[in-house]
Scaffold this active site. Structure first.
Site, PDB file in Angstrom:
ATOM      1  N   GLY A   9       0.836  -1.211   0.000  1.00 13.63           N
ATOM      2  CA  GLY A   9       0.000   0.000   0.000  1.00 13.63           C
ATOM      3  C   GLY A   9       0.861   1.247   0.000  1.00 13.63           C
ATOM      4  O   GLY A   9       0.469   2.283   0.547  1.00 13.63           O
ATOM      5  N   GLY A  11       1.653   3.245  -2.367  1.00 15.61           N
ATOM      6  CA  GLY A  11       1.390   4.213  -3.426  1.00 15.61           C
ATOM      7  C   GLY A  11       1.002   5.591  -2.921  1.00 15.61           C
ATOM      8  O   GLY A  11       1.169   6.590  -3.622  1.00 15.61           O
ATOM      9  N   ARG A  12       0.464   5.658  -1.726  1.00 14.86           N
ATOM     10  CA  ARG A  12       0.032   6.971  -1.214  1.00 14.86           C
ATOM     11  C   ARG A  12      -0.053   6.907   0.321  1.00 14.86           C
ATOM     12  O   ARG A  12       0.157   5.849   0.924  1.00 14.86           O
ATOM     13  CB  ARG A  12      -1.314   7.361  -1.815  1.00 14.86           C
ATOM     14  CG  ARG A  12      -2.462   6.491  -1.350  1.00 14.86           C
ATOM     15  CD  ARG A  12      -3.780   6.849  -2.011  1.00 14.86           C
ATOM     16  NE  ARG A  12      -4.892   6.263  -1.262  1.00 14.86           N
ATOM     17  CZ  ARG A  12      -6.140   6.206  -1.708  1.00 14.86           C
ATOM     18  NH1 ARG A  12      -6.440   6.693  -2.899  1.00 14.86           N
ATOM     19  NH2 ARG A  12      -7.089   5.671  -0.960  1.00 14.86           N
ATOM     20  N   ASP A  59      -2.104  -7.319  -5.696  1.00 16.18           N
ATOM     21  CA  ASP A  59      -3.199  -7.326  -4.735  1.00 16.18           C
ATOM     22  C   ASP A  59      -2.746  -8.179  -3.552  1.00 16.18           C
ATOM     23  O   ASP A  59      -2.506  -9.383  -3.705  1.00 16.18           O
ATOM     24  CB  ASP A  59      -4.446  -7.941  -5.397  1.00 16.18           C
ATOM     25  CG  ASP A  59      -5.634  -8.032  -4.453  1.00 16.18           C
ATOM     26  OD1 ASP A  59      -5.466  -7.845  -3.230  1.00 16.18           O
ATOM     27  OD2 ASP A  59      -6.746  -8.318  -4.944  1.00 16.18           O
ATOM     28  N   SER A 138      -4.753  -0.029  14.259  1.00 22.32           N
ATOM     29  CA  SER A 138      -5.481   1.246  14.323  1.00 22.32           C
ATOM     30  C   SER A 138      -6.100   1.383  15.708  1.00 22.32           C
ATOM     31  O   SER A 138      -6.378   0.379  16.370  1.00 22.32           O
ATOM     32  CB  SER A 138      -6.611   1.243  13.283  1.00 22.32           C
ATOM     33  OG  SER A 138      -7.503   2.312  13.505  1.00 22.32           O
ATOM     34  N   TYR A 150     -13.619  -3.476  10.077  1.00 21.16           N
ATOM     35  CA  TYR A 150     -12.276  -2.876  10.180  1.00 21.16           C
ATOM     36  C   TYR A 150     -11.699  -3.045  11.597  1.00 21.16           C
ATOM     37  O   TYR A 150     -10.528  -3.390  11.774  1.00 21.16           O
ATOM     38  CB  TYR A 150     -12.396  -1.406   9.809  1.00 21.16           C
ATOM     39  CG  TYR A 150     -11.123  -0.604   9.735  1.00 21.16           C
ATOM     40  CD1 TYR A 150     -10.290  -0.675   8.621  1.00 21.16           C
ATOM     41  CD2 TYR A 150     -10.766   0.280  10.765  1.00 21.16           C
ATOM     42  CE1 TYR A 150      -9.143   0.107   8.537  1.00 21.16           C
ATOM     43  CE2 TYR A 150      -9.631   1.058  10.691  1.00 21.16           C
ATOM     44  CZ  TYR A 150      -8.816   0.973   9.568  1.00 21.16           C
ATOM     45  OH  TYR A 150      -7.679   1.747   9.499  1.00 21.16           O
ATOM     46  N   ALA A 153     -10.570  -6.581  12.008  1.00 21.71           N
ATOM     47  CA  ALA A 153      -9.312  -6.839  11.282  1.00 21.71           C
ATOM     48  C   ALA A 153      -8.127  -6.211  12.010  1.00 21.71           C
ATOM     49  O   ALA A 153      -7.067  -6.835  12.151  1.00 21.71           O
ATOM     50  CB  ALA A 153      -9.413  -6.296   9.857  1.00 21.71           C
ATOM     51  N   LYS A 154      -8.307  -4.982  12.498  1.00 20.31           N
ATOM     52  CA  LYS A 154      -7.183  -4.283  13.138  1.00 20.31           C
ATOM     53  C   LYS A 154      -6.843  -4.903  14.505  1.00 20.31           C
ATOM     54  O   LYS A 154      -5.684  -4.909  14.918  1.00 20.31           O
ATOM     55  CB  LYS A 154      -7.495  -2.791  13.265  1.00 20.31           C
ATOM     56  CG  LYS A 154      -7.534  -2.052  11.924  1.00 20.31           C
ATOM     57  CD  LYS A 154      -6.284  -2.299  11.092  1.00 20.31           C
ATOM     58  CE  LYS A 154      -6.072  -1.287   9.993  1.00 20.31           C
ATOM     59  NZ  LYS A 154      -4.934  -1.633   9.121  1.00 20.31           N
TER      60      LYS A 154
HETATM   61  P1  NAD Z   1      -4.920   5.142   1.918  1.00 25.34           P
HETATM   62  O1  NAD Z   1      -6.277   4.697   1.514  1.00 25.34           O
HETATM   63  O2  NAD Z   1      -4.531   6.564   1.694  1.00 25.34           O
HETATM   64  O3  NAD Z   1      -3.812   4.191   1.210  1.00 25.34           O
HETATM   65  C1  NAD Z   1      -3.948   2.800   1.211  1.00 25.34           C
HETATM   66  C2  NAD Z   1      -3.131   2.227   0.069  1.00 25.34           C
HETATM   67  O4  NAD Z   1      -3.328   0.804   0.086  1.00 25.34           O
HETATM   68  C3  NAD Z   1      -3.580   2.732  -1.308  1.00 25.34           C
HETATM   69  O5  NAD Z   1      -2.459   3.135  -2.060  1.00 25.34           O
HETATM   70  C4  NAD Z   1      -4.272   1.512  -1.909  1.00 25.34           C
HETATM   71  O6  NAD Z   1      -4.169   1.451  -3.337  1.00 25.34           O
HETATM   72  C5  NAD Z   1      -3.535   0.374  -1.246  1.00 25.34           C
HETATM   73  N1  NAD Z   1      -4.313  -0.869  -1.278  1.00 25.34           N
HETATM   74  C6  NAD Z   1      -5.621  -1.043  -0.960  1.00 25.34           C
HETATM   75  N2  NAD Z   1      -5.992  -2.309  -1.169  1.00 25.34           N
HETATM   76  C7  NAD Z   1      -4.900  -2.970  -1.601  1.00 25.34           C
HETATM   77  C8  NAD Z   1      -4.653  -4.320  -1.985  1.00 25.34           C
HETATM   78  N3  NAD Z   1      -5.642  -5.239  -1.961  1.00 25.34           N
HETATM   79  N4  NAD Z   1      -3.408  -4.661  -2.397  1.00 25.34           N
HETATM   80  C9  NAD Z   1      -2.420  -3.722  -2.457  1.00 25.34           C
HETATM   81  N5  NAD Z   1      -2.592  -2.435  -2.096  1.00 25.34           N
HETATM   82  C10 NAD Z   1      -3.821  -2.059  -1.688  1.00 25.34           C
HETATM   83  O7  NAD Z   1      -4.785   4.737   3.455  1.00 25.34           O
HETATM   84  P2  NAD Z   1      -3.841   5.335   4.648  1.00 25.34           P
HETATM   85  O8  NAD Z   1      -4.650   6.305   5.391  1.00 25.34           O
HETATM   86  O9  NAD Z   1      -2.508   5.701   4.130  1.00 25.34           O
HETATM   87  O10 NAD Z   1      -3.724   4.020   5.553  1.00 25.34           O
HETATM   88  C11 NAD Z   1      -2.634   3.116   5.499  1.00 25.34           C
HETATM   89  C12 NAD Z   1      -2.816   2.059   6.574  1.00 25.34           C
HETATM   90  O11 NAD Z   1      -2.923   2.685   7.848  1.00 25.34           O
HETATM   91  C13 NAD Z   1      -4.072   1.202   6.404  1.00 25.34           C
HETATM   92  O12 NAD Z   1      -3.816  -0.126   6.806  1.00 25.34           O
HETATM   93  C14 NAD Z   1      -5.042   1.879   7.343  1.00 25.34           C
HETATM   94  O13 NAD Z   1      -6.057   0.983   7.737  1.00 25.34           O
HETATM   95  C15 NAD Z   1      -4.118   2.270   8.474  1.00 25.34           C
HETATM   96  N6  NAD Z   1      -4.629   3.366   9.320  1.00 25.34           N
HETATM   97  C16 NAD Z   1      -4.908   4.605   8.798  1.00 25.34           C
HETATM   98  C17 NAD Z   1      -5.390   5.607   9.643  1.00 25.34           C
HETATM   99  C18 NAD Z   1      -5.721   7.009   9.162  1.00 25.34           C
HETATM  100  O14 NAD Z   1      -6.235   7.813   9.954  1.00 25.34           O
HETATM  101  N7  NAD Z   1      -5.452   7.367   7.925  1.00 25.34           N
HETATM  102  C19 NAD Z   1      -5.587   5.340  11.012  1.00 25.34           C
HETATM  103  C20 NAD Z   1      -5.297   4.057  11.487  1.00 25.34           C
HETATM  104  C21 NAD Z   1      -4.814   3.088  10.635  1.00 25.34           C
END
Ligand code: NAD
Length: 249
Positions: A9, A11-12, A59, A138, A150, A153-154
């Protein structure tokens, strides 16, 4: 030779910031994402900054794609000994409205994804007698309205992490989880849009409950992952570090 890391993940958002940070720390970084274009953008940014990186489209919930991705990383960068299980998706809904697909998708990406990548990469770590696995949990693991899938899972990733720590410790491998609170990313922006709240108001509301008085940034999480991956963190294993600007959400 530099150690090789895989960030899923990447990419962003948090994954991209983590990939850039680990590259700045001197690791060669494979950026894995469902979206190969954004993975390429992260890899390009790392290379422009003088680091080593490749982008791999995969994926995380697909066993064959995970095997192929890890083989490609090993062939092109060397055996991966650092794994950050970061890929994630949301399919929020109240329980009575949550579909089978909402449940399966979230379990598939977070839980099966972390399982498949960890199982595939661990043999490289065991061969090297050294490894670091960090999985993104999370504050939602503590329970969150609209997130039965979610949160499950977390919380599951925390149990997974503690078990890996016990099984793999003797091979020099640590496993830890990082549990962010509110981090400003595309994921949280999508949540604001879904509930129909203006982004600035959404952030203001979140910040009002955060002791340090600001929203989290992807770099806050990346810095914590960087510590857990470092050589000096070898006696920290099986832990969950909340990165939430306070003791919990
Ligand atoms: P985001 O949605 O900005 O980025 C998630 C990335 O995962 C994307 O680039 C997406 O293309 C990739 N992705 C999704 N499904 C995929 C798959 N099946 N295979 C490969 N890549 C896949 O999310 P984020 O906010 O950067 O979150 C990153 C992680 O941190 C996640 O696990 C999220 O649950 C966790 N998280 C985020 C927050 C928050 O506040 N943003 C808080 C707690 C936990």
């Amino acid at each position: 030779m530099s150690r090789v890391a895989i960030v899923t993940g990447g990419g962003r958002g948090i994954g991209a910031a983590t990939a850039r940070k680990l590259a700045a720390d001197g690791l060669a970084v494979a950026v894995v994402d469902l979206d190969e274009t954004t993975a390429g953008e992260t890899a390009d940014a790392i290379k422009q900054a003088g680091g080593t990186s490749i982008a791999v489209g995969a994926d995380v919930s697909d066993s064959a794609q995970v095997t192929a991705a890890v083989e490609r990383v090993a062939a092109e960068l060397g055996p991966p000994t650092v794994l950050v299980n970061n890929a994630g998706v949301l399919r929020d809904n109240l329980l009575f409205k949550m579909s089978d697909d909402d449940w399966e998708t979230v379990m598939g990406v977070h839980l099966r994804g972390a399982f498949l990548f960890s199982r595939t990469v661990q043999k490289h770590m065991v061969d090297a007698g050294w490894g670091r696995i960090v999985s993104l949990s999370s504050t939602s693991a503590l329970g969150n309205r609209g997130q039965a899938n979610y949160a499950t899972a977390k919380a599951g990733l925390q149990g997974f992490t503690k078990t890996l720590a016990i099984e793999l410790g003797r091979y020099g491998v640590t496993a830890n989880a990082v549990a962010p609170g509110f981090i400003a990313t595309d994921m949280t922006q999508a949540t604001a849009a879904r509930v129909g709240v203006d982004w600035d108001d959404f952030v203001k509301n979140a910040v009002s409950q955060i002791p340090v008085g600001r929203a989290g940034r992807p770099e806050d999480v990346a810095n914590t992952v960087s510590f857990l991956v470092s050589e000096g963190a070898g006696f920290v294993s099986g832990q969950v570090i909340y990165v939430a600007g306070g003791p919990r959400a």
